[in-house]
Design a protein around this motif. Structure first.
Motif: not given
Length: 822
Positions: A473-498
């Motif tokens: 967490p000293k190298k990657v902010s919580s805000a960026y990690l949250d955004e990154y995890a949310e982005g991965l969730q988009v890929w997970i949810d959309g996998a069926k359409d890819l």
């Protein structure tokens, strides 16, 4: 004489002040001295734009129209943006068909109308003839940021600056020859600045200064006295993402120098867990890279260009392999990624690696200089300009070269979710079908698409699962990690359409035969080299000495096509008593042959005995074909059963694929000469007397000499005299109309199907390489074993890669004859 900066000259405070003393008449009187610059710029732009007739061009700082008018009539739509009101009106009066906007370029986003361009337009923003050099650097940066902000995805920016090395020429030929406009001229050779007593200011730059001024993501090219600065929107988006230090930290910790989807399973019906650990992910990512490298057919002379080389892991694997390529070009838009790649590949000979911070659509590599263009999950960043990317790949590939890549694509029958579209910054991705269409348009011939989409959801779920636990967490902010995890969730949810998988296109050499130029003899020679490679049993000797001409592939195809399609009996199955299992050679080839015959109008029925029934049935699953079990019995009873089967089914064709035939003594023997008659029902009696006095023609495929089809060769002594060191002394005396051979009987069957595909112009008869191996896997899953190395997942000692490569090479042969898979 070089003049120092004079005290009465000054740098203006803003645009308005600079242009106060410049009238339309004064400016137009000056333009004759700039003809060289207009002409050079016009030529450069026209050569750069792929399809001018559908393109929209907007000039920033259009003045009185001298530059933008050059493009009128050759571009689909011409626009100009001019700060000075009198200039804008004069331009419009002289060029009524050009759309002129009057305003400050620093407010470009507020000035461009909503209907400025649609998705079909290629949009070019230009600002040439050192126009930006006439502004203060702070204003230049603001204008460039505005241009980037409003640039559509299918957009490019081209800026033209007069090179600093021509400073003296510009001062003398432009400024000092126009005293009415500029007055007294002062110059600073060190900074490249020019100022005049009338308030006019200009600065000339060198490339280093322009790099500092404009920032990353620009490509520079010097033409004549001009430095052209080129920017493409998709490349910029990718660069900003990958140059982000927090993103770099995540990928370096979790990615282990990998930045792409892993290959966890090659079969869609595999039961995959929801998540896996990092070690499994790394293995899967290596699997995907190694599969691409295998598809690349690398040899020590190969020149590779990787689009989106990332951290250089694929280069590392290639340069660490037994077959090290001659040169590996790492091409990536991110200088940050390239720095990591240099570290990853530091131990390899640096003369074999070239690092190019370039756009996929403009690699800078020479024409026809590369054997393989490869890419892993990177091309989607250039979706908006994919036509250019594919054209660039085609340009740099040598004739006979190949484009191989994995990419995340859109399912043809699906739309991207709003969240995924926002995440990607684009409304849609390419479908596999659109990739094929664009590649065809660029000149490529489609080879294959191995769909591995079932790996997507688990990969992104696993990645998301580890983001929180492994990142400092000293190298990657919580805000960026949250955004990154949310982005991965988009890929997970959309996998069926890819869709995701491995795609290959070929750049066929100009001498490739046309549809009407198939030479069976030449094609057969190529097939012999493919299908008799690794032969150790004397089969090549039979072919080379003319006893099985051309391997028999086209002879078999000719016989099959000469019959009226009806029922075809295909006998197969070879049991190994020592391990109490049937072997993997035979049934897969029989099914591939049967499926091809079905497409030609035949009704295939498979015939085997109780010892091989399970494996043949497993391989035939899903084909809808019937499997007949031939009973064990003495010769007379078997001949009677065979006669009844022939009479009852009235086949028009008989085929055998790796089925033992009786020897002189009436016994069945394996390759070691051991009597295995107790485990082989006399299925070969179907071929006795060439099936009732030759009424039913037959094709027999063999690889050792003890199988159905070798009768004439054994009775004449050709087997073993043609190659005594390798041919059996205990061959089969059961005949067939046509004989076919290969290193394995499966390969021989594939050869017959390839000959059928060539002869009928139906490439769909030959399945893709992975489908043929899937049949072998079905045989293994049903208890089948390798006939040579009993415990290995292979066929007669040849593993998966070798088997897949045989079919891939057959497909390449079809492609050389203009036959692309449907």
């Amino acid at each position: 004489e070089k003049l120092p900066m004079e005290r009465n000259s000054r740098i203006p405070l803003n645009q308005a002040e600079m242009w106060d003393n410049v009238t339309v008449d004064k400016w137009r009187a000056t333009t004759s001295t700039l003809d060289y610059s207009y002409d050079s710029a016009k030529t450069y732009i026209k050569n750069l734009v792929r399809d001018p007739e559908s393109a929209l061009i907007l000039e920033i700082g259009s003045g009185t129209g001298e530059m933008i008018s050059q493009f009128q009539g050759s571009f689909g739509s011409c626009w100009g943006l001019e700060y000075q009101k009198d200039f804008a009106e004069a331009c419009k009066a002289s060029n009524p068909d050009i759309n002129i906007i009057q305003g400050d370029a620093k407010q470009l986003s507020q000035l461009i109308p909503p209907n400025f361009a649609d998705e079909s337009n290629e949009v070019i923003f230009i600002c040439l003839t050192n126009t930006l050099g006439n502004m203060l650097s702070a204003d230049v940066r603001k204008i460039v940021d505005e241009m980037i902000a409003v640039l559509p995805d299918r957009g490019e920016i081209i800026l033209g600056f007069t090179a600093k090395e021509h400073f003296d020429t510009v001062v003398r030929s432009v400024f000092q020859t126009n005293p009415d406009l500029f007055g007294d001229v002062s110059r600073n050779d060190a900074t490249g600045e020019i100022s005049t007593s009338t308030g006019y200011y200009s600065k000339l730059y060198d490339q280093k200064e322009l790099t500092e001024l404009l920032g990353d993501g620009w490509r520079f090219e010097t033409v004549g006295k001009n430095i052209y600065c080129h920017f493409a929107k998709p490349a910029r988006k990718a660069q900003l993402y990958y140059d982000n230090q927090e993103n770099l930290e995540i990928h370096s910790v979790l990615g282990n120098n990998e930045m792409h989807v892993g290959l966890y399973s090659e079969t869609p019906d595999s039961a995959l867990p929801t998540c896996v650990d990092r070690a499994t992910m790394v293995d899967a990512e290596h699997n995907a890279t190694n599969r691409l490298l295998h598809m690349s057919k690398i040899n020590p002379e190969s020149v590779i260009a990787e689009f989106g080389s990332g951290f250089g892991n694929a280069a590392n694997l290639a340069l660490s392999s037994h077959t090290v390529p001659g040169c590996y070009n790492c091409i990536d838009i991110s200088a940050t990624n390239m720095d990591v790649a240099r570290t990853v590949n530091a131990d390899h000979p640096q003369e074999r690696i070239q690092y190019l911070v370039r756009d996929f659509a403009d690699t800078g590599l020479p024409d026809e200089s590369v054997d393989v263009v490869m890419s892993q999950d990177s091309l989607l960043h250039a979706t908006a300009v994919m036509d250019r990317v594919l054209e660039e790949a085609f340009r740099i590939l040598k004739p006979g070269g190949r484009l191989v890549f994995t990419d995340i694509m859109q399912s043809p029958d699906a739309e991207l979710s709003v969240s995924m579209a926002d995440r990607l910054g684009m409304k849609s991705l390419l479908t596999p079908e659109l990739y094929k269409a664009l590649a065809h348009q660029a000149g490529f011939t489609y080879s294959r698409f191995d769909d591995m989409s079932h790996n997507l959801e688990m990969h992104y779920s696993s990645f998301q699962n580890q983001v929180r636990s492994k990142i400092d967490p000293k190298k990657v902010s919580s805000a960026y990690l949250d955004e990154y995890a949310e982005g991965l969730q988009v890929w997970i949810d959309g996998a069926k359409d890819l869709r995701w998988g491995f795609m290959e296109f070929l750049k066929l050499p100009p001498s490739s035969p046309s549809k009407e130029e198939i030479d069976p003899s030449a094609a057969a020679s190529t097939m012999v080299e493919i299908l008799l490679q690794h032969d150790t049993r004397g089969m090549r000797s039979l072919v080379e000495q003319g006893y099985v001409p051309g391997g028999g592939y086209f002879s078999a195809a000719d016989l099959i096509l000469a019959q009226s399609p009806g029922t075809c009996l295909i006998v197969t199955g070879s049991y190994i008593p020592a391990v109490e299992a049937s072997e993997t050679d035979g049934p897969p080839g029989a099914i591939v042959l049967g499926n091809a015959l079905k497409k030609l109008g035949y009704t295939p029925i498979y015939v085997t005995d109780e010892f091989s029934h399970d494996i043949v049935t497993a391989c035939a699953t899903g084909t809808g074909a019937r499997v007949v079990m031939f009973p064990q019995g003495d010769l007379a009873a078997s001949q009677s059963f065979a006669h009844g089967l022939l009479e009852g089914l009235s086949p028009t064709l008989l085929c055998a694929v790796e089925r033992l035939g009786r020897g002189f003594d009436g016994r069945y023997r394996n390759m070691r000469g051991e009597d295995v008659s107790a485990w082989n029902a006399p299925v070969d009696t179907l071929f006795d007397d060439l099936s009732i006095n030759g009424k039913v023609p037959s094709v027999a495929i063999f690889d050792g000499g003890n199988e159905v089809g070798c009768g004439a060769l054994v009775r004449s002594g050709v087997i073993p005299s043609a190659d005594p060191s390798n041919l059996l002394a205990h061959g089969s005396v059961v005949d067939s109309t046509v004989q076919v051979t290969g290193t394995t009987s499966n390969w021989g069957a594939f050869g017959v199907v390839a000959a059928l595909a060539l002869s009928t112009r139906k490439p769909e008869l030959l399945p893709d390489a992975n489908s043929t191996w899937a049949l072998t896997q079905q045989a293994l899953d049903a208890g089948g074993v390798d006939g040579v190395r009993h415990g290995d997942p292979s066929v007669d000692g040849h593993g998966k890669d070798t088997n897949i490569e045989r079919v891939e090479k057959l497909h390449e042969l079809l492609l050389l004859h203009g036959l692309s898979p449907k």
